[in-house]
Scaffold this motif. Structure first.
Motif, PDB file in Angstrom:
ATOM      1  N   UNK A  74       0.831  -1.204   0.000  1.00  0.00           N
ATOM      2  CA  UNK A  74       0.000   0.000   0.000  1.00  0.00           C
ATOM      3  C   UNK A  74       0.869   1.258   0.000  1.00  0.00           C
ATOM      4  N   UNK A  75       1.959   1.240   0.776  1.00  0.00           N
ATOM      5  CA  UNK A  75       2.872   2.390   0.796  1.00  0.00           C
ATOM      6  C   UNK A  75       3.533   2.582  -0.567  1.00  0.00           C
ATOM      7  N   UNK A  76       3.897   1.501  -1.215  1.00  0.00           N
ATOM      8  CA  UNK A  76       4.534   1.596  -2.531  1.00  0.00           C
ATOM      9  C   UNK A  76       3.563   2.173  -3.558  1.00  0.00           C
ATOM     10  N   UNK A  77       2.316   1.722  -3.521  1.00  0.00           N
ATOM     11  CA  UNK A  77       1.309   2.240  -4.446  1.00  0.00           C
ATOM     12  C   UNK A  77       1.057   3.724  -4.184  1.00  0.00           C
ATOM     13  N   UNK A  78       1.022   4.102  -2.911  1.00  0.00           N
ATOM     14  CA  UNK A  78       0.795   5.509  -2.577  1.00  0.00           C
ATOM     15  C   UNK A  78       1.948   6.372  -3.076  1.00  0.00           C
ATOM     16  N   UNK A  79       3.175   5.906  -2.904  1.00  0.00           N
ATOM     17  CA  UNK A  79       4.333   6.662  -3.395  1.00  0.00           C
ATOM     18  C   UNK A  79       4.274   6.815  -4.909  1.00  0.00           C
TER      19      UNK A  79
END
Length: 146
Positions: A74-79
């Motif tokens: 989820x953090x990677x997608x948000x970045x």
């Protein structure tokens, strides 16, 4: 007084001899099938409890790792979305700055301005092409974000 002490020591040693000689007559309880079954049940219960604890720990760590993996994803997608958004924002600000320069009225109305009008028209054409390219880039970014 010493006589009493001597008698008590002798009495104790005589009792110990008597018990030692009769110990061969005492029979111990022999083991039977019921005792073996009870021992097997106790050992099986200990093994079963150990297995339950081990499986529970494995399940706990697997769930913990899967939650951590989902959180990292989820953090990677948000970045990634933030990067696309900042790129889109940059293109939009470039378009706005070009359009602001185009819309500002000229204060001077000289023949010099009229002469430059033709060159400005050529620049406007190049600006229009540049704006069109930027808009195409924004459309591409929007398609990549989906």
């Amino acid at each position: 007084m010493e006589t009493l002490l001597f008698l008590s020591d002798t009495f104790t040693s005589n009792v110990a001899k008597a018990v030692g000689s009769s110990s061969s007559c005492i029979q111990e309880a022999s083991t039977n099938c019921q005792n073996v079954i009870v021992a097997a049940i106790i050992c099986g219960t200990i093994v079963l409890i150990t297995l339950i604890v081990a499986v529970s720990l494995l399940v706990y760590f697997r769930i913990k790792n899967s939650k951590l993996g989902k959180q990292q994803e989820a953090e990677r997608i948000k970045e990634k979305e933030d990067k696309w958004f900042s790129l889109r924002k940059e293109y939009q600000s470039a378009i706005l700055s070009i359009l602001k320069l185009k819309e500002t009225p000229n204060q001077k109305k000289d023949t010099l301005v009229e002469r430059k009008a033709e060159s400005e028209e050529q620049k406007d054409d190049s600006k229009e092409k540049y704006i069109k390219e930027l808009r195409d880039c924004i459309k591409w970014i929007d398609s990549q974000m989906e």
